[in-house]
Design an enzyme around this catalytic site. Structure first.
Site, PDB file in Angstrom:
ATOM      1  N   HIS A 224     136.024 -74.336  71.631  1.00  0.00           N
ATOM      2  CA  HIS A 224     137.055 -74.137  72.647  1.00  0.00           C
ATOM      3  C   HIS A 224     138.135 -73.164  72.189  1.00  0.00           C
ATOM      4  O   HIS A 224     139.142 -72.958  72.875  1.00  0.00           O
ATOM      5  CB  HIS A 224     137.669 -75.512  72.968  1.00  0.00           C
ATOM      6  CG  HIS A 224     138.462 -75.574  74.221  1.00  0.00           C
ATOM      7  ND1 HIS A 224     139.795 -75.936  74.250  1.00  0.00           N
ATOM      8  CD2 HIS A 224     138.122 -75.323  75.510  1.00  0.00           C
ATOM      9  CE1 HIS A 224     140.238 -75.921  75.490  1.00  0.00           C
ATOM     10  NE2 HIS A 224     139.254 -75.548  76.272  1.00  0.00           N
ATOM     11  N   LYS A 226     140.351 -69.860  71.264  1.00  0.00           N
ATOM     12  CA  LYS A 226     140.622 -68.545  71.855  1.00  0.00           C
ATOM     13  C   LYS A 226     141.374 -67.734  70.809  1.00  0.00           C
ATOM     14  O   LYS A 226     142.570 -67.917  70.606  1.00  0.00           O
ATOM     15  CB  LYS A 226     141.474 -68.658  73.118  1.00  0.00           C
ATOM     16  CG  LYS A 226     140.787 -69.340  74.299  1.00  0.00           C
ATOM     17  CD  LYS A 226     141.099 -70.798  74.372  1.00  0.00           C
ATOM     18  CE  LYS A 226     140.514 -71.403  75.632  1.00  0.00           C
ATOM     19  NZ  LYS A 226     140.582 -72.879  75.617  1.00  0.00           N
ATOM     20  N   ASP A 231     141.926 -55.367  63.282  1.00  0.00           N
ATOM     21  CA  ASP A 231     142.215 -54.626  62.047  1.00  0.00           C
ATOM     22  C   ASP A 231     142.974 -55.454  61.014  1.00  0.00           C
ATOM     23  O   ASP A 231     143.537 -54.908  60.072  1.00  0.00           O
ATOM     24  CB  ASP A 231     143.018 -53.355  62.358  1.00  0.00           C
ATOM     25  CG  ASP A 231     142.163 -52.275  63.002  1.00  0.00           C
ATOM     26  OD1 ASP A 231     140.930 -52.406  62.980  1.00  0.00           O
ATOM     27  OD2 ASP A 231     142.733 -51.306  63.545  1.00  0.00           O
ATOM     28  N   HIS A 398     147.891 -74.596  82.828  1.00  0.00           N
ATOM     29  CA  HIS A 398     146.868 -74.601  81.788  1.00  0.00           C
ATOM     30  C   HIS A 398     147.465 -74.406  80.393  1.00  0.00           C
ATOM     31  O   HIS A 398     146.740 -74.315  79.406  1.00  0.00           O
ATOM     32  CB  HIS A 398     145.838 -73.495  82.086  1.00  0.00           C
ATOM     33  CG  HIS A 398     144.531 -73.662  81.400  1.00  0.00           C
ATOM     34  ND1 HIS A 398     144.126 -72.854  80.348  1.00  0.00           N
ATOM     35  CD2 HIS A 398     143.520 -74.536  81.588  1.00  0.00           C
ATOM     36  CE1 HIS A 398     142.918 -73.216  79.940  1.00  0.00           C
ATOM     37  NE2 HIS A 398     142.534 -74.243  80.662  1.00  0.00           N
ATOM     38  N   LYS A 400     149.192 -75.138  76.801  1.00  0.00           N
ATOM     39  CA  LYS A 400     148.927 -76.206  75.829  1.00  0.00           C
ATOM     40  C   LYS A 400     149.913 -76.062  74.669  1.00  0.00           C
ATOM     41  O   LYS A 400     149.671 -75.300  73.735  1.00  0.00           O
ATOM     42  CB  LYS A 400     147.486 -76.106  75.314  1.00  0.00           C
ATOM     43  CG  LYS A 400     146.432 -75.880  76.411  1.00  0.00           C
ATOM     44  CD  LYS A 400     145.133 -75.350  75.807  1.00  0.00           C
ATOM     45  CE  LYS A 400     144.221 -74.750  76.847  1.00  0.00           C
ATOM     46  NZ  LYS A 400     143.759 -75.671  77.857  1.00  0.00           N
ATOM     47  N   ASP A 405     162.003 -81.642  68.806  1.00  0.00           N
ATOM     48  CA  ASP A 405     163.378 -81.379  68.369  1.00  0.00           C
ATOM     49  C   ASP A 405     163.707 -79.898  68.562  1.00  0.00           C
ATOM     50  O   ASP A 405     163.337 -79.314  69.578  1.00  0.00           O
ATOM     51  CB  ASP A 405     163.579 -81.848  66.932  1.00  0.00           C
ATOM     52  CG  ASP A 405     163.474 -83.376  66.814  1.00  0.00           C
ATOM     53  OD1 ASP A 405     163.610 -84.050  67.847  1.00  0.00           O
ATOM     54  OD2 ASP A 405     163.249 -83.877  65.697  1.00  0.00           O
TER      55      ASP A 405
END
Length: 480
Positions: A224, A226, A231, A398, A400, A405
């Protein structure tokens, strides 16, 4: 007559032989479940299914129940080789400037997977797809040495083909381009989409490819992550896949998400993660993995944590648990799916009951009705303890991330759900910075203005049919 009796005896013998073999198989699977010493609730659930619905239970267990924890796909030699080139300095809590609590979290990450802590990083926040892809495409076009790209989903649409065109162009220009995609996540994508990249010299491979010989061996474990590294000096990480819906909203008016552009020494960990996954698939470690020499680019402290079903511990969920337990003032969570483990739910409830400001933001309507119902089933548990729950109204949420704090944030691919914690290969940045925390808090508060707070009275009086759907879907939370 004698022949008929013989046929009957033979059929009876075959029937009982099959029944005995079937029974032995079921009991063997039950013994396997017991021997794994999992959470007793889960073990009991699987045993009940296997005994009450043997045929269906066996299929479900074959597809979703087995564990690959502690199974090694990368040799010790290659793991040592990869770690050697991370060139991480020993973590010194006294000179790091981190609080005692944050220093504990860093040490936890090091204990779990040896994840180094790097200071001197910078990050740009993208909370819409257009800005993220415009920036990513600019950086990809500047690539001179290599491009490592890893996404759960590549859609064969406008934005997907624009990305493919750039990768093809860079490969033809002599840049080493390597791409990992999740096979199940891209099951509907036409083969021609990847074929034209391969023909141009792009190395494209599926993660845990499903085959007719062993479809059940891999269907439940998805990559999952991404991640992009260009470089060795520019990286991207977050919640966005490659698809038009991150720009035009797809079936929603808005698709709200979050992604980061990262520079600095933490990119050594990006490099390590991608090369590890590349070798995990049976490919040789890239020759240029040792070329990553990154200079400080800012003043943000970061630690890169990966997690997956092969790890001994639930790495990301364990650090989430530690961070929640360390909170003194506030905990802000944004996630598309809220299906917490018992431990994480209890930690959030304990924080709220301790008068810590705990807020959870989820979409009012998500891209999965089943996951929405399952997520909503936990709202009452939250409200009872004083956790504030908000439903994002404009469209699909979507993003996440978690903000604790005023000096800690985590951003990445991990949802706040069972699948991300136990079954998926995930990657999150753990960021220790008051300045970055303030920026992320502004993003959260902006989304809060477009959300509706769930009130206990209103939630208790929602339609009975909705309550029933939510209760039923909660039963499937561990495998959703």
């Amino acid at each position: 007559m004698s022949e008929t009796i013989n046929q009957y005896i033979n059929m009876t013998w075959v029937y009982w032989a099959l029944m005995i073999a079937y029974g032995v198989t079921i009991l063997s699977v039950v013994l396997v479940v017991l021997s794994e010493n999992r959470n007793p609730v889960k073990s009991l659930a699987w045993i009940t299914v296997l005994l009450m619905l043997p045929a269906l239970g066996l299929v479900l267990y074959f597809l979703f129940g087995r564990s690959i924890r502690n199974k090694r796909y990368v040799s010790r030699k290659n793991r040592r080789r990869l770690k050697k080139h991370e060139k991480a300095k020993a973590f010194d809590a006294d000179s790091s400037g981190l609080s005692v609590e944050n220093a504990q979290q860093v040490r936890l990450g090091q204990s779990l997977i040896g994840a180094p802590y790097y200071d001197g990083n910078s990050a740009v926040i993208f909370h819409n797809g257009k800005d993220k892809f415009d920036s990513l495409f600019r950086d990809l076009r500047k690539a001179r040495k290599f491009i490592y790209l890893q996404y759960y989903i590549f859609e064969d649409d406008k934005i997907g083909n624009q990305l493919a065109d750039i990768l093809v162009s860079k490969a033809k220009a002599g840049v080493k381009v390597k791409v990992i995609y999740d096979h199940l996540g891209n099951f509907k994508v036409k083969r021609s989409f990847y074929r034209r990249m391969r023909e141009a010299g792009v190395e494209v491979y599926p993660f845990f490819k499903l085959t007719l010989l062993r479809p059940g061996a891999r269907i439940n474990w998805r990559n999952h992550r991404k991640l992009c590294l260009i470089d060795g000096n520019v990286g991207y990480l977050g919640g966005m896949n490659v698809a038009d819906r991150y720009i035009d909203g797809g079936k929603f008016d808005v698709w709200r998400d979050l992604h980061l552009r990262v520079t600095g020494p933490i990119l050594r960990s990006f490099n390590h993660s991608f090369c590890y996954d590349w070798n995990f698939m049976g490919r040789p470690i890239p020759e240029d993995f040792a070329e990553v020499e990154v200079k400080p680019a800012g003043d943000i402290g970061m630690q890169f944590i990966t997690s997956g079903p092969t790890a001994q511990w639930g790495n990301i969920s364990l650090i989430f648990l530690k961070a929640i337990g360390n909170a003194k003032k506030s905990i802000y969570i944004q996630t598309p799916y809220f299906l917490p483990t018992e431990g994480l739910l209890r930690a959030l409830q304990a924080a709220a009951l301790s008068k810590i400001d705990v807020r959870v933001m989820i979409p009012r309507r998500s891209d999965s009705a089943m996951l929405s119902h399952a997520s909503f089933s936990y709202i009452k548990d939250c409200l009872r303890s004083g956790i504030k729950v908000y439903l994002y109204d404009p469209g699909m949420l979507h993003g996440k991330f978690i903000i604790v704090d005023d000096d800690f944030v985590t951003v990445g691919s991990s949802n706040f759900d069972f699948r991300s914690f136990e079954h998926n290969f995930e990657a999150n940045l753990f960021i220790y910075s008051k300045e970055f925390n303030a920026r992320m808090t502004r993003v959260f508060m902006q989304d809060l203005t477009e959300s509706t707070r769930v009130l206990p009275y209103d939630w208790d009086h929602r339609p009975r049919l909705d309550k029933m759907k939510q209760s039923v879907m909660r039963l499937f939370s561990p495998i959703l």
